[in-house]
Design an enzyme around this catalytic site. Structure first.
Site, PDB file in Angstrom:
ATOM      1  CG  HIS A   1      -1.983   0.972   1.269  1.00 33.33           C
ATOM      2  ND1 HIS A   1      -2.291   1.790   0.213  1.00 33.33           N
ATOM      3  CD2 HIS A   1      -2.835   1.327   2.267  1.00 33.33           C
ATOM      4  CE1 HIS A   1      -3.278   2.598   0.553  1.00 33.33           C
ATOM      5  NE2 HIS A   1      -3.622   2.343   1.795  1.00 33.33           N
TER       6      HIS A   1
ATOM      7  CG  HIS B   1      -3.496   2.161  -9.486  1.00 32.56           C
ATOM      8  ND1 HIS B   1      -4.816   2.001  -9.132  1.00 32.56           N
ATOM      9  CD2 HIS B   1      -2.905   2.847  -8.467  1.00 32.56           C
ATOM     10  CE1 HIS B   1      -5.007   2.585  -7.964  1.00 32.56           C
ATOM     11  NE2 HIS B   1      -3.869   3.099  -7.532  1.00 32.56           N
TER      12      HIS B   1
ATOM     13  CG  ASP C   1       3.741   4.926  -4.985  1.00 35.89           C
ATOM     14  OD1 ASP C   1       3.716   5.923  -4.251  1.00 35.89           O
ATOM     15  OD2 ASP C   1       3.063   3.919  -4.802  1.00 35.89           O
TER      16      ASP C   1
HETATM   17  N1  ACO Z   1       5.578  -4.518 -14.012  1.00 33.93           N
HETATM   18  C1  ACO Z   1       5.455  -5.537 -14.902  1.00 33.93           C
HETATM   19  N2  ACO Z   1       4.302  -6.185 -15.188  1.00 33.93           N
HETATM   20  C2  ACO Z   1       3.214  -5.778 -14.499  1.00 33.93           C
HETATM   21  C3  ACO Z   1       3.252  -4.736 -13.553  1.00 33.93           C
HETATM   22  C4  ACO Z   1       4.499  -4.082 -13.330  1.00 33.93           C
HETATM   23  N3  ACO Z   1       4.596  -3.061 -12.464  1.00 33.93           N
HETATM   24  N4  ACO Z   1       2.030  -4.559 -13.035  1.00 33.93           N
HETATM   25  C5  ACO Z   1       1.234  -5.453 -13.629  1.00 33.93           C
HETATM   26  N5  ACO Z   1       1.951  -6.188 -14.520  1.00 33.93           N
HETATM   27  C6  ACO Z   1       1.448  -7.216 -15.427  1.00 33.93           C
HETATM   28  C7  ACO Z   1       1.119  -8.507 -14.686  1.00 33.93           C
HETATM   29  O1  ACO Z   1       2.238  -9.379 -14.685  1.00 33.93           O
HETATM   30  C8  ACO Z   1      -0.019  -9.036 -15.509  1.00 33.93           C
HETATM   31  O2  ACO Z   1       0.508  -9.579 -16.706  1.00 33.93           O
HETATM   32  P1  ACO Z   1      -0.132 -10.938 -17.363  1.00 33.93           P
HETATM   33  O3  ACO Z   1      -1.566 -10.581 -17.649  1.00 33.93           O
HETATM   34  O4  ACO Z   1       0.699 -11.229 -18.552  1.00 33.93           O
HETATM   35  O5  ACO Z   1      -0.014 -11.964 -16.268  1.00 33.93           O
HETATM   36  C9  ACO Z   1      -0.794  -7.789 -15.927  1.00 33.93           C
HETATM   37  O6  ACO Z   1       0.187  -6.742 -15.937  1.00 33.93           O
HETATM   38  C10 ACO Z   1      -1.941  -7.436 -14.981  1.00 33.93           C
HETATM   39  O7  ACO Z   1      -1.398  -7.219 -13.675  1.00 33.93           O
HETATM   40  P2  ACO Z   1      -2.083  -7.602 -12.301  1.00 33.93           P
HETATM   41  O8  ACO Z   1      -1.021  -8.065 -11.363  1.00 33.93           O
HETATM   42  O9  ACO Z   1      -3.263  -8.470 -12.555  1.00 33.93           O
HETATM   43  O10 ACO Z   1      -2.624  -6.205 -11.841  1.00 33.93           O
HETATM   44  P3  ACO Z   1      -3.173  -5.854 -10.374  1.00 33.93           P
HETATM   45  O11 ACO Z   1      -4.262  -4.879 -10.577  1.00 33.93           O
HETATM   46  O12 ACO Z   1      -3.448  -7.068  -9.581  1.00 33.93           O
HETATM   47  O13 ACO Z   1      -1.890  -5.154  -9.717  1.00 33.93           O
HETATM   48  C11 ACO Z   1      -0.377  -3.550  -8.925  1.00 33.93           C
HETATM   49  C12 ACO Z   1      -1.767  -3.808  -9.539  1.00 33.93           C
HETATM   50  C13 ACO Z   1      -0.189  -4.369  -7.655  1.00 33.93           C
HETATM   51  C14 ACO Z   1      -0.278  -2.064  -8.559  1.00 33.93           C
HETATM   52  C15 ACO Z   1       0.699  -3.912  -9.961  1.00 33.93           C
HETATM   53  O14 ACO Z   1       0.513  -3.177 -11.154  1.00 33.93           O
HETATM   54  C16 ACO Z   1       2.115  -3.738  -9.430  1.00 33.93           C
HETATM   55  O15 ACO Z   1       2.644  -4.610  -8.743  1.00 33.93           O
HETATM   56  N6  ACO Z   1       2.764  -2.535  -9.698  1.00 33.93           N
HETATM   57  C17 ACO Z   1       4.063  -2.277  -9.164  1.00 33.93           C
HETATM   58  C18 ACO Z   1       3.962  -1.834  -7.703  1.00 33.93           C
HETATM   59  C19 ACO Z   1       3.461  -0.410  -7.572  1.00 33.93           C
HETATM   60  O16 ACO Z   1       3.909   0.500  -8.252  1.00 33.93           O
HETATM   61  N7  ACO Z   1       2.516  -0.220  -6.639  1.00 33.93           N
HETATM   62  C20 ACO Z   1       1.947   1.089  -6.336  1.00 33.93           C
HETATM   63  C21 ACO Z   1       0.539   1.220  -6.774  1.00 33.93           C
HETATM   64  S1  ACO Z   1      -0.055   2.883  -6.443  1.00 33.93           S
HETATM   65  C22 ACO Z   1      -0.463   2.905  -4.783  1.00 33.93           C
HETATM   66  O17 ACO Z   1      -0.789   1.907  -4.207  1.00 33.93           O
HETATM   67  C23 ACO Z   1      -0.382   4.213  -4.020  1.00 33.93           C
END
Ligand code: ACO
Length: 468
Positions: free
Chosen positions: A287, A326, A382
């Site tokens: 988070h 996100h 972020d």
């Molecule tokens: N880098 C690479 N690939 C990614 C990323 C990333 N940052 N985020 C998502 N993906 C990919 C996943 O591997 C998935 O690929 P696939 O369909 O081939 O398996 C696809 O994109 C969908 O991703 P999910 O994990 O289903 O997306 P979810 O909504 O569950 O996750 C999250 C969102 C956790 C924010 C994710 O994008 C992530 O881990 N980002 C990096 C961490 C980050 O920056 N967090 C801050 C968020 S802002 C906040 O909370 C204030």
């Protein structure tokens, strides 16, 4: 392929229908019994309690919904924050975040979130005066802080000291008294920066600095962090950038920590304890901690020459591009766009940061790459915020603490809204029980089974010293 329903963050109330279904229904046929039920659809939702009538027999409990992470369940009706994740829109009380960052201040936005409308000049003056004149914390809080180990994480300290405020203001337990609610709102917004700055000073072994009520909210926070002797004068450009960051982080509808505040608040506890639950939720790396991870990633990439290899690693799933993607935004996070504009202003005041070149090039290449665009992965809030915090001289341990300062006004606004809600009940989800039933107590000598506790006997943990 995600449907609109899956990606839109909040169903919208249709004002013309005044909460009524307008005759819209859903017909559900239970193939176990062949019976059909008509369920009301209101504001694009059904009430899961309406499923309870669907039973296979008279003694059946009735159908429930199962949604472990609330990914498709609205837990409340709220008029505070609107997000359209598909379009990259964020509005507070209907006003776009871009306009608020351009024209407002953090304290004015806090008022807007809590009271629902922008203040008139006298209302704003009174609000700012009240917040400003409650920035001092009780001297015993200082003593309480001094009891922490010198290397205590500042977020753990903030969590404890916000919770401790409830013991200093026991009258806040009277949550039905509007005056007590107002006092708690004022005290929390006013004191959280002081507690945050003291946590930082403690972790650095530096003397605590008292607030200076002649300064603005963000200037005062910078002063309490950085003043040594009498020489610190907050740079107005840095104070302005920090104020914009505070606006950007003030509220974000039913995120993890806000949900924690509402869940804990639904028990009728005082607001200090409910907000402490929000601080605890924000402490988690999923988070509040991603901006810290972005900085670590940029440092690891080291030079723009290494970006192609890094992105290959991301595509091969050996790495994650932190600060991208996100759960709600499937477009550029509007907050990231605003922060990016302010990075240049801050670096002008503090000097160049080579990590910015890496971040800019990394963003450009990722946005040119089908792997990221086809998955709707765009920079989130972020991606650039950590660069600003670092430029301000704030150590990475403090990044989440700084997130908690402005989010306090969002937590309070949501807590207040919840307490006005005629549908408020204690939050108490159901479960699908997966364990044994009706087992017998086996006498100790007759029990058998695999070892559950493995590893060496419990002992005092060896704790690494931070900064050693
Ligand atoms: N880098 C690479 N690939 C990614 C990323 C990333 N940052 N985020 C998502 N993906 C990919 C996943 O591997 C998935 O690929 P696939 O369909 O081939 O398996 C696809 O994109 C969908 O991703 P999910 O994990 O289903 O997306 P979810 O909504 O569950 O996750 C999250 C969102 C956790 C924010 C994710 O994008 C992530 O881990 N980002 C990096 C961490 C980050 O920056 N967090 C801050 C968020 S802002 C906040 O909370 C204030």
């Amino acid at each position: 392929m995600a449907t609109k329903q899956e990606t839109q963050s909040q169903p919208q109330a249709d004002a013309s229908k005044d909460g009524a279904s307008g005759g819209e229904t859903l017909s559900v046929t239970d193939n176990r019994t062949g019976k059909t039920y008509e369920i009301e659809v209101t504001d694009g939702t059904i009430r899961t309690m309406d499923l309870r009538q669907i039973k296979v027999s008279d003694d059946d409990f009735g159908l429930m919904g199962y949604d472990p992470a609330f990914t498709n369940t609205a837990s409340c009706r709220s008029a505070i924050t609107f997000i359209d994740g598909e379009a990259g829109i964020l509005q507070h009380r209907g006003i776009p975040i871009e306009e608020l960052c351009e024209r407002s201040t953090y304290l004015e936005v806090a008022y807007l979130l809590i009271f629902g409308e922008l203040p008139t000049k006298p209302q704003l003056d009174r609000w700012v005066f009240d917040v400003t004149h409650h920035t001092f914390a009780h001297e015993d809080i200082k003593k309480f802080n001094e009891g922490f180990r010198h290397d205590a994480h500042p977020m753990g300290m903030l969590l404890a000291s916000v919770g401790a405020l409830s013991t200093f203001y026991p009258q806040a337990k009277d949550i039905d008294d509007p005056e007590e609610r107002y006092m708690a709102a004022i005290r929390l917004i006013a004191k959280v920066p002081t507690l945050a700055a003291w946590a930082y000073r403690h972790s650095m072994g530096l003397p605590y600095v008292y607030p200076d009520n002649e300064l603005s909210y963000s200037e005062n926070f910078l002063l309490m962090l950085f003043k040594m002797e009498n020489r610190y004068k907050p740079d107005p450009r840095l104070a302005k950038a920090l104020d914009v960051l505070f606006i950007l982080h003030a509220d974000h509808e039913q995120n993890c920590s806000t949900n924690a505040v509402r869940a804990v608040g639904s028990s009728g506890v005082d607001p200090y304890s409910a907000v402490a639950a929000g601080v605890a939720a924000l402490y988690g790396p999923l988070h509040g901690g991603a901006n810290e991870a972005v900085l670590r990633m940029l440092r690891r990439i080291e030079s723009t020459d290494n970006i192609p290899d890094f992105l290959e690693g991301v595509k091969n799933r050996e790495e994650r591009l932190m600060g991208f993607g996100h759960r709600v935004y499937k477009n550029y996070d509007p907050r990231a766009r605003i922060i990016k504009k302010h990075v240049d202003e801050v670096l002008e005041a503090t000097g160049e940061n080579p990590l910015l070149d890496i971040a800019t090039e990394l963003e450009k290449r990722a946005l040119d790459d089908d792997y990221f665009t086809s998955r709707k992965l765009y920079p989130n809030v972020d991606f650039y915020s950590g660069l600003i915090y670092e430029a301000l001289g704030i150590p990475t341990d403090m990044f989440t603490v700084i997130f908690a300062i402005p989010r306090t006004s969002g937590w309070i606004a949501q807590w207040m809204e919840q307490n006005e809600d005629p549908e408020l009940k204690i939050a108490r989800p159901r479960q699908i029980y997966t364990g044994d039933r009706d087992s017998s107590y086996i006498p100790e000598g007759k029990r058998e089974g695999p070892e559950k506790i493995t590893g060496p006997p419990a002992r005092r943990p060896k704790r690494p010293r931070r900064g050693a």
